[in-house]
Scaffold this active site. Structure first.
Site, PDB file in Angstrom:
ATOM      1  N   GLU A 149     -12.922   4.862   6.225  1.00 59.34           N
ATOM      2  CA  GLU A 149     -12.612   3.999   7.382  1.00 59.34           C
ATOM      3  C   GLU A 149     -13.576   4.277   8.541  1.00 59.34           C
ATOM      4  O   GLU A 149     -13.167   4.243   9.705  1.00 59.34           O
ATOM      5  CB  GLU A 149     -11.171   4.232   7.833  1.00 59.34           C
TER       6      GLU A 149
ATOM      7  N   ALA B 267       0.066  13.042   5.853  1.00 62.33           N
ATOM      8  CA  ALA B 267       0.525  12.960   4.456  1.00 62.33           C
ATOM      9  C   ALA B 267      -0.691  12.863   3.535  1.00 62.33           C
ATOM     10  O   ALA B 267      -1.744  12.382   3.937  1.00 62.33           O
ATOM     11  CB  ALA B 267       1.425  11.747   4.287  1.00 62.33           C
TER      12      ALA B 267
ATOM     13  N   VAL C 161       0.817   7.176   3.636  1.00 63.88           N
ATOM     14  CA  VAL C 161       1.692   6.682   4.716  1.00 63.88           C
ATOM     15  C   VAL C 161       2.720   5.697   4.161  1.00 63.88           C
ATOM     16  O   VAL C 161       3.932   5.845   4.379  1.00 63.88           O
ATOM     17  CB  VAL C 161       0.846   6.023   5.831  1.00 63.88           C
TER      18      VAL C 161
ATOM     19  N   LYS D 146      -4.942   8.338  19.984  1.00 64.54           N
ATOM     20  CA  LYS D 146      -4.957   8.665  18.547  1.00 64.54           C
ATOM     21  C   LYS D 146      -6.381   8.557  18.007  1.00 64.54           C
ATOM     22  O   LYS D 146      -6.810   9.373  17.172  1.00 64.54           O
ATOM     23  CB  LYS D 146      -4.006   7.725  17.788  1.00 64.54           C
TER      24      LYS D 146
ATOM     25  N   GLY E  69       0.814  -1.215   0.000  1.00 64.99           N
ATOM     26  CA  GLY E  69       0.000   0.000   0.000  1.00 64.99           C
ATOM     27  C   GLY E  69       0.845   1.260   0.000  1.00 64.99           C
ATOM     28  O   GLY E  69       0.985   1.924   1.031  1.00 64.99           O
TER      29      GLY E  69
ATOM     30  N   ASN F 240      -8.662  11.149  15.979  1.00 67.27           N
ATOM     31  CA  ASN F 240      -9.286  10.784  14.706  1.00 67.27           C
ATOM     32  C   ASN F 240     -10.814  10.888  14.741  1.00 67.27           C
ATOM     33  O   ASN F 240     -11.435  11.045  13.691  1.00 67.27           O
ATOM     34  CB  ASN F 240      -8.888   9.362  14.297  1.00 67.27           C
TER      35      ASN F 240
ATOM     36  N   ASN G 247      -4.797   3.381  11.258  1.00 66.21           N
ATOM     37  CA  ASN G 247      -5.513   4.026  12.354  1.00 66.21           C
ATOM     38  C   ASN G 247      -6.473   3.055  13.025  1.00 66.21           C
ATOM     39  O   ASN G 247      -6.690   1.944  12.537  1.00 66.21           O
ATOM     40  CB  ASN G 247      -6.275   5.250  11.823  1.00 66.21           C
TER      41      ASN G 247
HETATM   42  N1  LIG Z   1      -2.766   9.932   5.398  1.00 62.81           N
HETATM   43  C1  LIG Z   1      -2.474  10.250   6.640  1.00 62.81           C
HETATM   44  O1  LIG Z   1      -2.106  11.402   6.918  1.00 62.81           O
HETATM   45  C2  LIG Z   1      -2.559   9.239   7.733  1.00 62.81           C
HETATM   46  C3  LIG Z   1      -3.135   7.981   7.552  1.00 62.81           C
HETATM   47  N2  LIG Z   1      -3.171   7.093   8.595  1.00 62.81           N
HETATM   48  C4  LIG Z   1      -3.718   5.756   8.436  1.00 62.81           C
HETATM   49  O2  LIG Z   1      -2.791   4.993   7.663  1.00 62.81           O
HETATM   50  C5  LIG Z   1      -3.488   4.001   6.886  1.00 62.81           C
HETATM   51  C6  LIG Z   1      -3.132   4.228   5.424  1.00 62.81           C
HETATM   52  O3  LIG Z   1      -3.696   5.481   5.049  1.00 62.81           O
HETATM   53  P1  LIG Z   1      -3.204   6.331   3.812  1.00 62.81           P
HETATM   54  O4  LIG Z   1      -1.768   6.123   3.563  1.00 62.81           O
HETATM   55  O5  LIG Z   1      -3.715   7.694   4.013  1.00 62.81           O
HETATM   56  O6  LIG Z   1      -4.026   5.636   2.646  1.00 62.81           O
HETATM   57  P2  LIG Z   1      -3.961   5.919   1.082  1.00 62.81           P
HETATM   58  O7  LIG Z   1      -5.350   5.759   0.573  1.00 62.81           O
HETATM   59  O8  LIG Z   1      -3.230   7.165   0.783  1.00 62.81           O
HETATM   60  O9  LIG Z   1      -3.070   4.715   0.560  1.00 62.81           O
HETATM   61  C7  LIG Z   1      -3.498   3.400   0.571  1.00 62.81           C
HETATM   62  C8  LIG Z   1      -2.697   2.685  -0.491  1.00 62.81           C
HETATM   63  O10 LIG Z   1      -3.033   1.310  -0.467  1.00 62.81           O
HETATM   64  C9  LIG Z   1      -3.098   0.863  -1.818  1.00 62.81           C
HETATM   65  N3  LIG Z   1      -3.834  -0.386  -1.889  1.00 62.81           N
HETATM   66  C10 LIG Z   1      -5.157  -0.623  -1.729  1.00 62.81           C
HETATM   67  N4  LIG Z   1      -5.414  -1.934  -1.880  1.00 62.81           N
HETATM   68  C11 LIG Z   1      -4.224  -2.519  -2.139  1.00 62.81           C
HETATM   69  C12 LIG Z   1      -3.834  -3.849  -2.405  1.00 62.81           C
HETATM   70  N5  LIG Z   1      -4.711  -4.845  -2.428  1.00 62.81           N
HETATM   71  N6  LIG Z   1      -2.539  -4.094  -2.649  1.00 62.81           N
HETATM   72  C13 LIG Z   1      -1.621  -3.111  -2.627  1.00 62.81           C
HETATM   73  N7  LIG Z   1      -1.926  -1.826  -2.387  1.00 62.81           N
HETATM   74  C14 LIG Z   1      -3.212  -1.545  -2.155  1.00 62.81           C
HETATM   75  C15 LIG Z   1      -3.773   2.020  -2.527  1.00 62.81           C
HETATM   76  O11 LIG Z   1      -3.633   1.868  -3.912  1.00 62.81           O
HETATM   77  P3  LIG Z   1      -4.351   2.793  -5.027  1.00 62.81           P
HETATM   78  O12 LIG Z   1      -3.299   3.802  -5.376  1.00 62.81           O
HETATM   79  O13 LIG Z   1      -4.692   1.885  -6.132  1.00 62.81           O
HETATM   80  O14 LIG Z   1      -5.557   3.417  -4.367  1.00 62.81           O
HETATM   81  C16 LIG Z   1      -2.982   3.168  -1.930  1.00 62.81           C
HETATM   82  O15 LIG Z   1      -1.765   3.359  -2.595  1.00 62.81           O
HETATM   83  C17 LIG Z   1      -4.972   4.209   7.205  1.00 62.81           C
HETATM   84  O16 LIG Z   1      -5.385   3.340   8.217  1.00 62.81           O
HETATM   85  C18 LIG Z   1      -5.041   5.668   7.697  1.00 62.81           C
HETATM   86  O17 LIG Z   1      -6.126   5.902   8.563  1.00 62.81           O
HETATM   87  C19 LIG Z   1      -2.632   7.406   9.810  1.00 62.81           C
HETATM   88  C20 LIG Z   1      -2.058   8.625  10.031  1.00 62.81           C
HETATM   89  C21 LIG Z   1      -1.981   9.632   9.016  1.00 62.81           C
HETATM   90  C1  LIG Z   2      -4.237  12.856  12.457  1.00 59.39           C
HETATM   91  C2  LIG Z   2      -4.044  12.600  10.975  1.00 59.39           C
HETATM   92  C3  LIG Z   2      -4.680  13.702  10.233  1.00 59.39           C
HETATM   93  C4  LIG Z   2      -2.551  12.670  10.648  1.00 59.39           C
HETATM   94  O1  LIG Z   2      -1.702  11.915  11.480  1.00 59.39           O
HETATM   95  C5  LIG Z   2      -4.597  11.242  10.638  1.00 59.39           C
HETATM   96  O2  LIG Z   2      -4.496  10.327  11.411  1.00 59.39           O
HETATM   97  C6  LIG Z   2      -5.296  10.962   9.367  1.00 59.39           C
HETATM   98  O3  LIG Z   2      -5.143  11.704   8.378  1.00 59.39           O
HETATM   99  O4  LIG Z   2      -6.003   9.954   9.327  1.00 59.39           O
END
Ligand SMILES: NC(=O)C1=CN([C@@H]2O[C@H](COP(=O)(O)OP(=O)(O)OC[C@H]3O[C@@H](n4cnc5c(N)ncnc54)[C@H](OP(=O)(O)O)[C@@H]3O)[C@@H](O)[C@H]2O)C=CC1
Ligand SMILES: CC(C)(CO)C(=O)C(=O)O
Length: 291
Positions: free
Chosen positions: A256, A124, A12, A175, A8, A179, A98
């Site tokens: 989510e 991010a 993140v 956290k 993924g 959230n 999360n």
């Molecule tokens: N963004 C943030 O600021 C923060 C996020 N989080 C948590 O982190 C986790 C990830 O979030 P985030 O990074 O924002 O999510 P994103 O939606 O940005 O990224 C998820 C990634 O997973 C990929 N994906 C989905 N299915 C598959 C699969 N079967 N195989 C491989 N890759 C796959 C997606 O691909 P595709 O490009 O095709 O969609 C995408 O690149 C979540 O639980 C979120 O709540 C926690 C703190 C901060």
């Molecule tokens: C708190 C925050 C905004 C970044 O760490 C987060 O957890 C999210 O985007 O899901």
């Protein structure tokens, strides 16, 4: 020379992969749903450009020392398809997601002793496949176990602060309390700035208070000032800050909801704790899926 496979490469996963790739002794592999050539991550410390090996089908991969899961919580089933090929008896699987149910989500697929839950404080946003903007400094917190200590070591040469905590449960609930308020921008489609939106303060406080009550019933020990700290953090929230729930709604992806406000309601019910504000928010978020 650990082999590290990130499932993924979104906001993140892409950020973490780019930081870890800076240490040339690491072998970084990426399991992606959508292919791209290069990973370009703008960070507060400069832009990172890396070209890791990218795989788009589970048949292409083999066992690895580390798996870092950074898919969304609603993508557990497709993520598990990669795990069948990647996980050997010594593989450690870190879950960068999360919510408070990291272990429950992946215990059906990987022995619990190999799973490592991670609280991710790493703001991010993704701009396109392989193009990410890390908008602030990142922190990754893991339980204070042998595997947790090994995880911290992986990040020694990065600008991401990885640390262990003796009280992971409380950390994860704190956290989730933060959230819980992230649902407001996902509904209003505007970043939450409590200086501008005074009327949303009371709703935010109720969401946090309900979460804290459920957390306490689960055994978490939260800072009494947590509610004020979260609210104060939102006072000067920048107008371009998009949380991951809000980002999903804007992109027309699932959200989510169940792992966040939904979890507060579900776990609250288990303890006989009413969580009407989180319930309302959960119903409203679920209703947006009918758009
Ligand atoms: N963004 C943030 O600021 C923060 C996020 N989080 C948590 O982190 C986790 C990830 O979030 P985030 O990074 O924002 O999510 P994103 O939606 O940005 O990224 C998820 C990634 O997973 C990929 N994906 C989905 N299915 C598959 C699969 N079967 N195989 C491989 N890759 C796959 C997606 O691909 P595709 O490009 O095709 O969609 C995408 O690149 C979540 O639980 C979120 O709540 C926690 C703190 C901060
Ligand atoms: C708190 C925050 C905004 C970044 O760490 C987060 O957890 C999210 O985007 O899901």
């Amino acid at each position: 020379m650990p082999s590290i496979t990130i499932i993924g490469p979104g906001s993140v996963g892409g950020t973490v992969a780019a930081w870890l790739a800076r240490d040339k002794t690491n072998t970084i592999r990426i399991c992606a749903r959508t292919a791209f050539d290069e990973l370009i991550v703008e960070t507060p410390h400069g832009t990172l450009t890396v070209k890791p090996e990218i795989f788009t089908s589970p048949e292409q991969v083999e066992a690895t020392d580390w798996v870092l899961i950074a898919t969304k919580t609603y993508d557990v089933a497709p993520t598990a398809q990669w795990l069948q090929r990647l996980v050997a008896p010594n593989t450690i699987v870190a879950i960068l997601q999360n919510g408070v149910e990291h272990m429950e989500r992946f215990m059906p697929y990987v022995p619990a002793a190999q799973l490592l839950p991670v609280v991710v404080n790493l703001p991010a946003q993704r701009k396109g496949p392989g193009q990410i903007w890390q908008t602030g400094n990142g922190e990754l917190t893991v339980p204070d176990t042998d595997n947790g200590k090994k995880f911290v070591k992986l990040f020694e040469k990065t600008q991401l602060a990885a640390r262990t905590t003796p009280d992971f449960l409380s950390h994860a609930w704190a956290k989730l309390a933060l959230n819980s308020t992230g649902a407001i921008p996902a509904l209003t489609l505007q970043p939450l700035n409590l200086r501008k939106h005074e009327d949303l303060i009371e709703i935010s406080r109720l969401l946090i208070r309900e979460c804290m009550a459920v957390a306490k019933a689960e055994g978490a020990n939260l800072d009494e000032m947590l509610e004020d700290k979260i609210i104060n953090g939102y006072r000067d929230n920048p107008s371009n800050s998009i949380n991951s729930l809000h980002a999903d709604r804007l992109a027309g992806r699932p959200m989510e909801t169940d792992a966040r406000n939904g979890a507060i309601v579900r776990i609250g019910k288990k303890h006989g704790i009413a969580t009407p504000m989180n319930q309302l928010i959960t119903i409203l978020l679920n209703a947006t899926n009918d758009e």
